[in-house]
Structures are given as structure tokens and as C-alpha cells.
Design an enzyme around this catalytic site. Structure first.
Site, PDB file in Angstrom:
ATOM      1  CD  GLN A  17      -2.850   1.328   2.333  1.00 19.80           C
ATOM      2  OE1 GLN A  17      -3.427   2.365   2.534  1.00 19.80           O
ATOM      3  NE2 GLN A  17      -3.060   0.279   3.082  1.00 19.80           N
ATOM      4  CD  GLU A 139      -1.812   2.234   8.218  1.00 20.88           C
ATOM      5  OE1 GLU A 139      -1.540   2.480   7.048  1.00 20.88           O
ATOM      6  OE2 GLU A 139      -1.866   3.119   9.102  1.00 20.88           O
ATOM      7  CG  ASP A 168       0.505   0.954   4.648  1.00 15.64           C
ATOM      8  OD1 ASP A 168       1.711   0.872   4.899  1.00 15.64           O
ATOM      9  OD2 ASP A 168      -0.285   0.012   4.780  1.00 15.64           O
ATOM     10  N   GLY A 246      -7.682  20.588  18.657  1.00 19.64           N
ATOM     11  CA  GLY A 246      -7.361  22.009  18.532  1.00 19.64           C
ATOM     12  C   GLY A 246      -7.861  22.808  19.725  1.00 19.64           C
ATOM     13  N   GLY A 247      -7.935  24.113  19.545  1.00 17.32           N
ATOM     14  CA  GLY A 247      -8.283  25.000  20.649  1.00 17.32           C
ATOM     15  C   GLY A 247      -9.772  25.130  20.895  1.00 17.32           C
TER      16      GLY A 247
END
Ligand code: CAO
Length: 424
Positions: A17, A139, A168, A246-247
Site C-alpha cells: 500500500q 500499517e 501506509d 485544537g483550541g
């Protein structure tokens, strides 16, 4: 229309892959990708996870569009000579063999440079130099060694791997960028170079926010994590469940029908600029002025209760109804789409992100097209090649071997048994 990588020739020694993802992208961008496969079975994925007997698997077909296939036995002296001839004419050689395999074939970097000093050798390996450099890697090994698994899942459960193939396909993407950059640098230096992408590095690059959090941990608890305020924070970044990286706080919430539909959920982000709109939509206008809820720092220790309350509202709507309402107020949210819904989504068909392809032995199947859209380099998705389908064509048209020479190479067994004809 011309393509961005018109004229670039890729000698594709990839399999499974990671490498095929990279060369498929380059092919979509216009490169001529010649995939070298071992006579007999070829890329092992042709026969893996088969849904139809004796037909190239979807695993293979969905990673090898727009390529040509040539079968060559790299251990046969005549086969080696064909590979060297291809190296002379190609701009890039891409491989993701186990560590040392290319050297054992006789193709060390020194030898490759002797054959063609302009060639770029691009490799995927599991690990970079260090204690694990000789390991074979797939993977999920990369997801574990790159920091993804330890930070995925719920706090009270084991580490989890994700379905997104960040080890992959993610590393294949990184490698493609390395290759086009090396091609660009070659314009001024005239030389090729080695490009190496280790899967551990690729996963870590995609997990960099978690290394950010590791360092924040030294200065106190991670207040946006579901463990805050009551739970324990140890020495390493814990698993954050569905919290946003995130924030802006976020969580996955149930929608109407969740009792029977495993995907009746929506991702809801309680973004600060639209907090007042959120309060109005969910029927909690008093939260707009309540000091326990009005400002983001006050909300952090109460996030679980806040999302539980929002969920009481989302459970009264389907995920698509909730989307329609929330989008009117610019409240960031996203439905949890199943693969069935994605396969049927007409807007993805219209943009070429989901494409129906016809294959001579399989018939019609769906694939994912090029996610990179360029105004001057449109991608068409052509079916994957049958094993050795282009062997004669490559020897004749790319290497310009005459019939006599081709016959001698075939007689040596370097190309394997009789080729399967392309049956369109
Ligand atoms: N002619 C003759 N021999 C060939 C050949 C050809 N055309 N193509 C491949 N071979 C040989 C190789 O030379 C190698 O032989 P030796 O090991 O005896 O020298 C052999 O086939 C097998 O190659 P491999 O070791 O790469 O394959 P594997 O199935 O044992 O391992 C994998 C697979 C993926 C674990 C390993 O290739 C690897 O670690 N690659 C780097 C990391 C990577 O890309 N992983 C992602 C895989 S996708 O999940």
C-alpha cells in the site's frame, strides 16, 4: 489538457500500500508509471482480500490506477539487464521493499548512480536509522510506533488504531512530495538524490499535536481533555476520546435514530465565537450571561455536562437536520458518514473524488479519485493494469528493443510465463 508531471518516467518497484499510494498519485499527476512485478503472482495484494475468485482484488485495483505493469524476474541476469535499461531511461525509481532487499538484488545506491546519475531513488521503510531500521513494518505497526495508537481511543480502554491508513497512505503522500521536490532540485543540480520516508516519521508528523500536548503536560493538566477536571493525568499524553485536537472543544453526539443506526451521530464543535448562537439553538439562552458558561475558561471544567445538554437537542434531529440548522449559524459540525453514505454521495461523484471504473475481469467498481484538484492538470482515473499487461509494450516502445532481442529475453525466462492478454 497537459498534466503537471507530463514527461516524467517512474520505475515503480512498489508493492502493498505505502509505495503504490505514492506512485498512483504521481500517475494521476501525469507521470508515466511502469510497475515492475514478479512473474507469476505480481504484487501480493492482487490476491489479497479477494471478493471475486481469480480477479485482481479491490485492494490492488484501488491502489494501482493509471499505471503500466511489466513482469521481470530481478534475479535473472537478463531480467536485471532490462531493469538497468529502465533505470537509464527513468527519472525516478520508487521502492518499498524490506530493508536490504534492493541491495540484495544488486541495486545499491552506488550502483544505481553509476547506471543513471540523474535518477531519484525514493524509498519507504518502516523506520529510519536506529534500533529498528531492519524491521519489516505494516500499517498498524507504524501507527503504534509513531505515537498514534497510544493517543487514540478512550482513557479507560486499550490503545486503538485508526481506519485512516496514516502509516501506509500517509507515508506514500510524504514520499510523493519528496519526489517532486527532488525533481525540482534536479533542474538546478542536474543530479538525482535519495529520498527516504520512514513510516514511523510519517505517522509522527501527522500526530505532531500530540507531541505538543506532551510538552504542555509539564505545565499542568490538559484542560480540553475529557479527563479534566476530575481525572488523573500521568506522565504521557492520555487518550482523548473524541475531544478536538485544537483550541475549540468538540465531541461526537447522538442524533435521532442512534439506537438502531451506528452512524447516527454528529461531530459538534462548541466554537467560542458562535457560543451565543449555540445557546439559542439548544434552548439555553441563559447560558449566554451565566458566569459559569459565558466565557471559554469557565466552560472547560463543565464540558461534559455542556455536551450532554447539547446532545439532548441533537437527539431530536437527524444528523442531516442538525447540520442544516447549525450551518445557518456557522456552528462548525460534521455528520458521521458511513462508507455506504459516502459511496452514494452525488457531490463526491461530481468532483471525481469517488469514481466508477470499469475493469476487464472485475466489471464496474468504485474507487477514490485524485484528492488533489488542479486547474491545469485534470486527473482521469484509468483502471489498474493486469499482471504483465504492458510487458511487450514497455520493451518495444519505452526501451526500443527489437523483436529479436525481446524474443531472447523471453526465452531466458526473465519475464516469466506467457503474458495474459488485455481483455478490454
Ligand atoms: N523479482 C525477483 N525478486 C523479487 C521481485 C522481482 N520482480 N520483487 C520482489 N522480489 C523479492 C525481493 O528481492 C525480496 O527478496 P529477498 O528478501 O530474498 O532479498 C522478496 O521478494 C520479498 O520482498 P519484501 O521482503 O519486501 O516482501 P515481504 O512480503 O517479505 O515484506 C513488507 C513486505 C511490506 C513487510 C516489506 O516489504 C517492508 O517492510 N517494506 C517497507 C515498509 C513498507 O512499505 N511497509 C508498508 C507495507 S503496506 O502495509
Amino acid at each position: 489538457m497537459s498534466k503537471a508531471l507530463d514527461g516524467v518516467k517512474i520505475l515503480d518497484f512498489t508493492h502493498v500500500q505505502s509505495g503504490p499510494t505514492c506512485t498512483q498519485l504521481l500517475a494521476w499527476l501525469g507521470a508515466d508509471v511502469i510497475k515492475v512485478e514478479r512473474p507469476g503472482g505480481g504484487d501480493i495484494t492482487r490476491g489479497q482480500l479477494r471478493d471475486i475468485p481469480d480477479v485482481d482484488s479491490l485492494y490492488f485495483t484501488m491502489l494501482n490506477h493509471n499505471k503500466r505493469s511489466i513482469t521481470i524476474d530481478a534475479r535473472n541476469p537478463q531480467g536485471k539487464a532490462v531493469i538497468e535499461a529502465l533505470m537509464k531511461t527513468c527519472d525516478v525509481m520508487v521502492e518499498n521493499f524490506a530493508p536490504g532487499a534492493l541491495d540484495r538484488m544488486g541495486f545499491t545506491w552506488e550502483r544505481i548512480q553509476q547506471i543513471n546519475p540523474r535518477i531519484i531513488l525514493a524509498s519507504v521503510k518502516g523506520f529510519g536509522p536506529g534500533p529498528y531500521e531492519d524491521c519489516k513494518v505494516y500499517e498498524n505497526v507504524a501507527q503504534c510506533a509513531g505515537g498514534s495508537a497510544s493517543t487514540t481511543g478512550f482513557d479507560d480502554g486499550p490503545p486503538l488504531v485508526t481506519g485512516a491508513q496514516i502509516g501506509d497512505s500517509g507515508t506514500g503522500l510524504h514520499l510523493a512530495l519528496g519526489i517532486v521536490s527532488a525533481l525540482f532540485q534536479r533542474v538546478t543540480t542536474g543530479r538525482g538524490q535519495k529520498v527516504l520516508c520512514a513510516m514511523q516519521d510519517g505517522v509522527l508528523n501527522l500526530c505532531r499535536v500530540k507531541l505538543r500536548d506532551q510538552q504542555r503536560l509539564a505545565h499542568g493538566p490538559l484542560t480540553e481533555f475529557p479527563q479534566y477536571p476530575g481525572g488523573e493525568f500521568g506522565e504521557a499524553v492520555p487518550r482523548a476520546g473524541n475531544a478536538s485536537g485544537g483550541g475549540q472543544p468538540g465531541w461526537i453526539l447522538k442524533c435521532k435514530g442512534w439506537e438502531t443506526d451506528p452512524n447516527a451521530y454528529i461531530y459538534f464543535i462548541a466554537q467560542a465565537p458562535v457560543w451565543e448562537a449555540i445557546c439559542d439553538v439548544i434552548g439555553k439562552p441563559e447560558w449566554k450571561t451565566d458566569p459559569d458558561y459565558a466565557k471559554p475558561p469557565a466552560r472547560l471544567p463543565r464540558l461534559k455536562a455542556i455536551f450532554d445538554t447539547i446532545e439532548q437537542w441533537t437527539m431530536t434531529k437527524t444528523k442531516f437536520e442538525a447540520m442544516d440548522i447549525l450551518n445557518k449559524y456557522d456552528i462548525p459540525c460534521g455528520p458521521i458518514l458511513s462508507m455506504k453514505e459516502i459511496a452514494e454521495e452525488q457531490s463526491l461523484r461530481a468532483t471525481g473524488t469517488v469514481v466508477e471504473v470499469d475493469h476487464p475481469t472485475r466489471g464496474k467498481y468504485l474507487t477514490v479519485g485524485n484528492p488533489i484538484k488542479m486547474s491545469d492538470s485534470a486527473s482521469d482515473v484509468r483502471r489498474s493494469p493486469l499482471l504483465g499487461e504492458h510487458t511487450d509494450e514497455v520493451l518495444r516502445d519505452v526501451l526500443r528493443f527489437d523483436e529479436k532481442r525481446i524474443a531472447a529475453i523471453k526465452a531466458s525466462g526473465a519475464l516469466g510465463g506467457p503474458m495474459r492478454a488485455a481483455a478490454e
